[in-house]
Design a protein around this motif. Sequence first.
Motif, PDB file in Angstrom:
ATOM      1  N   ALA A 265     -27.240 -56.201 -26.367  1.00 43.66           N
ATOM      2  CA  ALA A 265     -25.917 -55.968 -26.661  1.00 43.66           C
ATOM      3  C   ALA A 265     -24.978 -57.425 -27.043  1.00 43.66           C
ATOM      4  O   ALA A 265     -24.560 -57.765 -27.857  1.00 43.66           O
TER       5      ALA A 265
ATOM      6  N   THR B 108     -21.453 -54.368 -20.513  1.00 45.90           N
ATOM      7  CA  THR B 108     -21.986 -53.553 -21.506  1.00 45.90           C
ATOM      8  C   THR B 108     -21.717 -52.151 -21.222  1.00 45.90           C
ATOM      9  O   THR B 108     -22.062 -51.644 -20.308  1.00 45.90           O
ATOM     10  N   VAL B 109     -21.102 -51.611 -22.239  1.00 47.51           N
ATOM     11  CA  VAL B 109     -21.078 -50.094 -22.256  1.00 47.51           C
ATOM     12  C   VAL B 109     -22.463 -49.406 -22.650  1.00 47.51           C
ATOM     13  O   VAL B 109     -22.702 -49.606 -23.792  1.00 47.51           O
ATOM     14  N   ILE B 110     -23.084 -48.694 -21.947  1.00 42.69           N
ATOM     15  CA  ILE B 110     -24.065 -47.822 -22.293  1.00 42.69           C
ATOM     16  C   ILE B 110     -23.777 -46.568 -22.516  1.00 42.69           C
ATOM     17  O   ILE B 110     -23.593 -45.695 -21.536  1.00 42.69           O
ATOM     18  N   THR B 111     -23.915 -45.873 -23.682  1.00 41.89           N
ATOM     19  CA  THR B 111     -23.458 -44.613 -23.946  1.00 41.89           C
ATOM     20  C   THR B 111     -24.748 -43.613 -23.865  1.00 41.89           C
ATOM     21  O   THR B 111     -25.737 -43.990 -24.384  1.00 41.89           O
TER      22      THR B 111
ATOM     23  N   ARG C 193     -29.762 -43.119 -25.707  1.00 42.23           N
ATOM     24  CA  ARG C 193     -29.043 -44.047 -24.885  1.00 42.23           C
ATOM     25  C   ARG C 193     -28.672 -45.197 -25.920  1.00 42.23           C
ATOM     26  O   ARG C 193     -29.541 -45.623 -26.824  1.00 42.23           O
ATOM     27  N   SER C 194     -27.295 -45.468 -26.070  1.00 45.90           N
ATOM     28  CA  SER C 194     -26.936 -46.451 -27.096  1.00 45.90           C
ATOM     29  C   SER C 194     -25.849 -47.351 -26.578  1.00 45.90           C
ATOM     30  O   SER C 194     -25.139 -47.214 -25.656  1.00 45.90           O
ATOM     31  N   THR C 195     -25.983 -48.605 -27.273  1.00 51.40           N
ATOM     32  CA  THR C 195     -25.012 -49.732 -27.014  1.00 51.40           C
ATOM     33  C   THR C 195     -24.874 -50.573 -28.310  1.00 51.40           C
ATOM     34  O   THR C 195     -25.226 -50.297 -29.261  1.00 51.40           O
TER      35      THR C 195
ATOM     36  N   PRO D 212     -28.136 -54.533 -21.828  1.00 53.56           N
ATOM     37  CA  PRO D 212     -26.932 -55.536 -21.692  1.00 53.56           C
ATOM     38  C   PRO D 212     -27.193 -56.780 -22.486  1.00 53.56           C
ATOM     39  O   PRO D 212     -26.166 -57.121 -23.282  1.00 53.56           O
TER      40      PRO D 212
END
Lengths: 312, 353
Positions: A55, A7-10, A24-26, A52
Amino acid sequence: MPIPSPTVITAATLDLRGRPVFVRSTGTTDGPALILLHGLPTSSWLWRRCLPDLAEALPGWRIIAPDLPGYGRSAPRPGAGPRHLGGWLHALLTTLGVDRFALVGHDLGGLVALTDAVARTGRLGGTPHPARTGGPQLERLLLLNTTIYPAPLLVLGLLPSIVPPFADLSLVWLGRGGAARDDDRRKGYVVGMRQLLAPGTVVEAVEWAEYARPYGPIAGWREARRSLRALAWQAPFVLRCLAHLGDLTLPTRLIWSRHDPFFPLAVAERLRRAIPGAEPMIHIIEGAAHFPQEDQPAEVARLIAEFLREPR
Amino acid sequence: MPTHTPVRYVLTSHVEEHGGRPAAATHAEIFEQVALADSFGFDALWLAEHHFGAQAGMVSQPLLVALAAATRTRRINVGTSLIVLPLHHPLMLAEQLSTLNLLTEGRLSIGFGSGSAPFEFAGFDAPFDGERRHPRFREALEVIERAWTGEPFSHEGTNFQIGEVRLVPRPTRPLREFAWLGAMSEQTAAMAGEFGYGLQLPRGQSADHYAAPIGAFRAALRDTWGPDAPERLAIARCVYVGTDDETAIAEAGPSIRRFYEHSKGYDKTKPTPAAPELIERLHFIVGGPEKCAREIAAFVAATGISHLSIQPIWEGLEHGQAIASLRRFGAEVMPRAEALIGAERAAGVAGQD
């Protein structure tokens, strides 16, 4: 078969009316949004263990966890109590281009979510909520270890020094040693926070470091204290919302730790009876204390995702 | 505690075998008793779960009998005192309870217990030793609670490993609205409070013997569910109402002596005491309507119970006698007891002002 990707967490800092807001977003970048509001005295970091799973369980959803003003990496904003944070959230979601969303609130974040949900019904009187004339619309509400009832709120607002990790607040408030004591103050914060975890929950030193980051300088504590005080001086607004819980007909889920030292199940039961849209059952998490996102993150994520996936 | 809520009554039955009569007869008798209890406004019928003839109990499947009782009555709740939780798979039990809640239209009152008869556990291959039984009991309750939300869930515990499942039919109201725990230990009593359940305490003790578990129960209930949480607290009593005190003792005396001779601490070498002494020692309520009402009012005042669980029949007492006693209980004891309890509470409230 595609290989599952981690999972990419931006993490991003937005400018909201001239003040930085850290988010923080995903998940996706459009579609329905799931907004996760942290409580005292934490930040969006609180949700990291749940992101994660959320998502994965909610394909097509935007999952967004902001740092409330004055917490984590967001800049302080004057008067940031429950009275104003609903408007702040509306502005933030408008900036992000969200058009419909579900809102999860823990602790202070739960109070913000609950009061904002009431304000959105338009039954409070006074200045109408900006969402009455369009913009992001709240569809589902989830509350996690929180309250709107005056007894605990006034205690927190007036006597923060009896509550960990604020127990040392009055001492720290003196600011003895200045910047040289930053590390001691961070250690004090971690000691207090540890008391609020369930037995057996492990949070690594690097994870604590992100939580404790704002609580070295006196300014971070001053912000936390101001936020607590806002609960007391914005009590009239909160009490008006409390009187209108009966207008909350939107689908609402209550997720609660079996053993929250601040908000026992009695609070969940009162909310369940007061909110017409609440599910008949409270979702009780075993083996969790005040921060179920640390103690039982998979369970928290599962209970949130199931509620959003259910057709209504 | 609400001061003016009237005490609720529960009909409790072990449906005991006596005189070698067929099971069909003993089961039919319970339906006659419960119909009578329903007509007097009793809150519930509680059936005890006994396997392999333990304590002469005839009911091994109380939920089935409870369902049958519900179809033969109008208002009374039906259920158990107690279902022996460690003998059941919690998920199977949750399904049965949810189905029963559906079929009885919410007329359920279910007590869970951790069990007390080792040979019943042996029969079902369940661990009886306290070190394993108690954690398993708690974990089973946690599984039932989680299943009861109707959500998909999985469970990785010490005693149960359950893959992703969802309880069907989906329950419609919280378990704690109708669930009870049976306990005598402070630890289990506190657990009842923590889960927001009612507490069922067993028969056969004086009022002061119940103080410790009641205290633990109330403290846990208050801590978890707040000072306004509805408190359900029941204690069981064997009751026989005669036309007057002497007739009552004469009619019930032989069966009480027999009850004593079949009880755990019975010493064969000593003569069985006379009925009046046994009534006192075993804490039965036996007498004419006036005496029974007085004793009930005093017991309610001493313990603060919300429910009195009445056992109207035991081994050696004839069904006809129990029915006659139950009729007198509903017609003559209940109104008298209510008046006495009301007066007592009014006096107590006035005394506090």
